[in-house]
Design a protein around this motif. Sequence first.
Motif, PDB file in Angstrom:
ATOM      1  N   PHE A   1       0.795  -1.215   0.000  1.00 25.24           N
ATOM      2  CA  PHE A   1       0.000   0.000   0.000  1.00 25.24           C
ATOM      3  C   PHE A   1       0.832   1.272   0.000  1.00 25.24           C
ATOM      4  CE2 PHE A   1      -3.029  -3.109   1.624  1.00 25.24           C
ATOM      5  CZ  PHE A   1      -4.042  -2.902   0.709  1.00 25.24           C
ATOM      6  N   PHE A   2       2.078   1.192  -0.459  1.00 24.86           N
ATOM      7  CA  PHE A   2       2.894   2.384  -0.566  1.00 24.86           C
ATOM      8  C   PHE A   2       3.200   2.698  -2.019  1.00 24.86           C
ATOM      9  CE2 PHE A   2       3.531   1.437   3.880  1.00 24.86           C
ATOM     10  CZ  PHE A   2       3.482   2.691   4.431  1.00 24.86           C
ATOM     11  N   GLU A   3       2.299   2.315  -2.914  1.00 27.56           N
ATOM     12  CA  GLU A   3       2.454   2.633  -4.320  1.00 27.56           C
ATOM     13  C   GLU A   3       1.741   3.949  -4.599  1.00 27.56           C
ATOM     14  OE1 GLU A   3       1.519  -0.534  -6.982  1.00 27.56           O
ATOM     15  OE2 GLU A   3       2.091  -2.039  -5.499  1.00 27.56           O
ATOM     16  N   LYS A   4       2.334   4.757  -5.444  1.00 29.66           N
ATOM     17  CA  LYS A   4       1.781   6.074  -5.741  1.00 29.66           C
ATOM     18  C   LYS A   4       0.586   5.943  -6.688  1.00 29.66           C
ATOM     19  CE  LYS A   4       3.183  10.644  -7.133  1.00 29.66           C
ATOM     20  NZ  LYS A   4       4.295  11.526  -7.451  1.00 29.66           N
TER      21      LYS A   4
ATOM     22  N   ASP B   1      -0.734  12.534  -7.734  1.00 33.85           N
ATOM     23  CA  ASP B   1      -0.226  13.644  -6.946  1.00 33.85           C
ATOM     24  C   ASP B   1      -1.339  14.662  -6.744  1.00 33.85           C
ATOM     25  OD1 ASP B   1      -0.421  14.738  -9.466  1.00 33.85           O
ATOM     26  OD2 ASP B   1       1.679  15.274  -9.650  1.00 33.85           O
ATOM     27  N   GLN B   2      -0.993  15.832  -6.272  1.00 34.44           N
ATOM     28  CA  GLN B   2      -2.016  16.826  -5.963  1.00 34.44           C
ATOM     29  C   GLN B   2      -2.701  17.386  -7.209  1.00 34.44           C
ATOM     30  OE1 GLN B   2       0.168  19.662  -3.762  1.00 34.44           O
ATOM     31  NE2 GLN B   2       1.148  20.587  -5.522  1.00 34.44           N
ATOM     32  N   ASN B   3      -2.093  17.209  -8.373  1.00 30.00           N
ATOM     33  CA  ASN B   3      -2.686  17.714  -9.610  1.00 30.00           C
ATOM     34  C   ASN B   3      -3.517  16.656 -10.337  1.00 30.00           C
ATOM     35  OD1 ASN B   3      -1.449  20.240  -9.263  1.00 30.00           O
ATOM     36  ND2 ASN B   3       0.425  19.509 -10.224  1.00 30.00           N
ATOM     37  N   THR B   4      -3.518  15.434  -9.852  1.00 33.39           N
ATOM     38  CA  THR B   4      -4.286  14.349 -10.449  1.00 33.39           C
ATOM     39  C   THR B   4      -5.744  14.481 -10.014  1.00 33.39           C
ATOM     40  OG1 THR B   4      -2.330  12.956 -10.261  1.00 33.39           O
ATOM     41  CG2 THR B   4      -4.399  11.861 -10.741  1.00 33.39           C
ATOM     42  N   SER B   5      -6.643  14.303 -10.968  1.00 37.68           N
ATOM     43  CA  SER B   5      -8.055  14.428 -10.630  1.00 37.68           C
ATOM     44  C   SER B   5      -8.497  13.272  -9.746  1.00 37.68           C
ATOM     45  CB  SER B   5      -8.905  14.460 -11.898  1.00 37.68           C
ATOM     46  OG  SER B   5      -8.908  13.196 -12.519  1.00 37.68           O
ATOM     47  N   ARG B   6      -9.608  13.466  -9.071  1.00 34.69           N
ATOM     48  CA  ARG B   6     -10.124  12.443  -8.149  1.00 34.69           C
ATOM     49  C   ARG B   6     -10.487  11.169  -8.895  1.00 34.69           C
ATOM     50  NH1 ARG B   6     -14.061  13.570  -3.220  1.00 34.69           N
ATOM     51  NH2 ARG B   6     -14.344  11.451  -2.536  1.00 34.69           N
ATOM     52  N   GLU B   7     -11.057  11.311 -10.084  1.00 38.06           N
ATOM     53  CA  GLU B   7     -11.438  10.141 -10.877  1.00 38.06           C
ATOM     54  C   GLU B   7     -10.210   9.341 -11.309  1.00 38.06           C
ATOM     55  OE1 GLU B   7     -13.781  11.575 -14.087  1.00 38.06           O
ATOM     56  OE2 GLU B   7     -15.420  12.216 -12.791  1.00 38.06           O
TER      57      GLU B   7
ATOM     58  N   ARG C   1      -7.296   9.239  -9.766  1.00 44.83           N
ATOM     59  CA  ARG C   1      -6.742   8.581  -8.583  1.00 44.83           C
ATOM     60  C   ARG C   1      -7.533   7.326  -8.247  1.00 44.83           C
ATOM     61  NH1 ARG C   1      -6.203  13.266  -4.294  1.00 44.83           N
ATOM     62  NH2 ARG C   1      -7.898  14.033  -5.549  1.00 44.83           N
ATOM     63  N   LEU C   2      -8.852   7.402  -8.377  1.00 43.84           N
ATOM     64  CA  LEU C   2      -9.699   6.237  -8.105  1.00 43.84           C
ATOM     65  C   LEU C   2      -9.402   5.110  -9.093  1.00 43.84           C
ATOM     66  CD1 LEU C   2     -12.006   4.974  -6.491  1.00 43.84           C
ATOM     67  CD2 LEU C   2     -13.587   6.013  -8.112  1.00 43.84           C
ATOM     68  N   LYS C   3      -9.262   5.453 -10.381  1.00 47.41           N
ATOM     69  CA  LYS C   3      -8.934   4.443 -11.392  1.00 47.41           C
ATOM     70  C   LYS C   3      -7.583   3.806 -11.106  1.00 47.41           C
ATOM     71  CE  LYS C   3     -11.520   6.669 -15.091  1.00 47.41           C
ATOM     72  NZ  LYS C   3     -11.409   7.421 -16.361  1.00 47.41           N
ATOM     73  N   ASN C   4      -6.598   4.630 -10.733  1.00 45.02           N
ATOM     74  CA  ASN C   4      -5.269   4.110 -10.429  1.00 45.02           C
ATOM     75  C   ASN C   4      -5.304   3.203  -9.202  1.00 45.02           C
ATOM     76  OD1 ASN C   4      -4.237   5.571 -12.557  1.00 45.02           O
ATOM     77  ND2 ASN C   4      -3.548   7.260 -11.288  1.00 45.02           N
ATOM     78  N   LEU C   5      -6.077   3.592  -8.190  1.00 44.79           N
ATOM     79  CA  LEU C   5      -6.194   2.783  -6.976  1.00 44.79           C
ATOM     80  C   LEU C   5      -6.827   1.431  -7.277  1.00 44.79           C
ATOM     81  CD1 LEU C   5      -5.972   2.475  -3.913  1.00 44.79           C
ATOM     82  CD2 LEU C   5      -8.198   3.581  -3.740  1.00 44.79           C
ATOM     83  N   VAL C   6      -7.889   1.424  -8.059  1.00 41.53           N
ATOM     84  CA  VAL C   6      -8.563   0.175  -8.427  1.00 41.53           C
ATOM     85  C   VAL C   6      -7.610  -0.717  -9.202  1.00 41.53           C
ATOM     86  CG1 VAL C   6     -10.397  -0.796  -9.872  1.00 41.53           C
ATOM     87  CG2 VAL C   6     -10.889   1.114  -8.352  1.00 41.53           C
ATOM     88  N   LYS C   7      -6.854  -0.141 -10.127  1.00 39.98           N
ATOM     89  CA  LYS C   7      -5.904  -0.920 -10.931  1.00 39.98           C
ATOM     90  C   LYS C   7      -4.831  -1.554 -10.051  1.00 39.98           C
ATOM     91  CE  LYS C   7      -2.599  -0.606 -14.640  1.00 39.98           C
ATOM     92  NZ  LYS C   7      -1.503   0.207 -15.053  1.00 39.98           N
ATOM     93  N   ILE C   8      -4.281  -0.788  -9.114  1.00 39.78           N
ATOM     94  CA  ILE C   8      -3.237  -1.312  -8.232  1.00 39.78           C
ATOM     95  C   ILE C   8      -3.790  -2.414  -7.333  1.00 39.78           C
ATOM     96  CG2 ILE C   8      -1.754  -0.722  -6.277  1.00 39.78           C
ATOM     97  CD1 ILE C   8      -1.287   1.979  -7.652  1.00 39.78           C
ATOM     98  N   LEU C   9      -4.993  -2.220  -6.805  1.00 39.41           N
ATOM     99  CA  LEU C   9      -5.594  -3.250  -5.954  1.00 39.41           C
ATOM    100  C   LEU C   9      -5.842  -4.535  -6.729  1.00 39.41           C
ATOM    101  CD1 LEU C   9      -8.094  -1.141  -3.838  1.00 39.41           C
ATOM    102  CD2 LEU C   9      -5.999  -2.241  -3.045  1.00 39.41           C
TER     103      LEU C   9
END
Length: 57
Positions: A24-27, A30-36, A38-46
């Motif tokens: 759970f320490f994968e990026k 950043d602060q300029n990334t949209s919320r959507e 970030r959610l897509k990236n989180l789902v992909k990593i999980l």
Amino acid sequence: MKIKIQSIKNFFKSKEKKGQKPIFFEKIGDQNTSREDRLKNLVKILEDNGFKIKNKK
């Protein structure tokens, strides 16, 4: 601030001693990334780490 950095290093060392890998320490953005995005990236990593997502759009 140095105390937090040292405690994170100790956390990683204790995980390595137990033979575990912290996932759970994968990026995810950043602060300029949209919320959507970030959610897509989180789902992909999980999913890459073996989690199954229900009700995925």
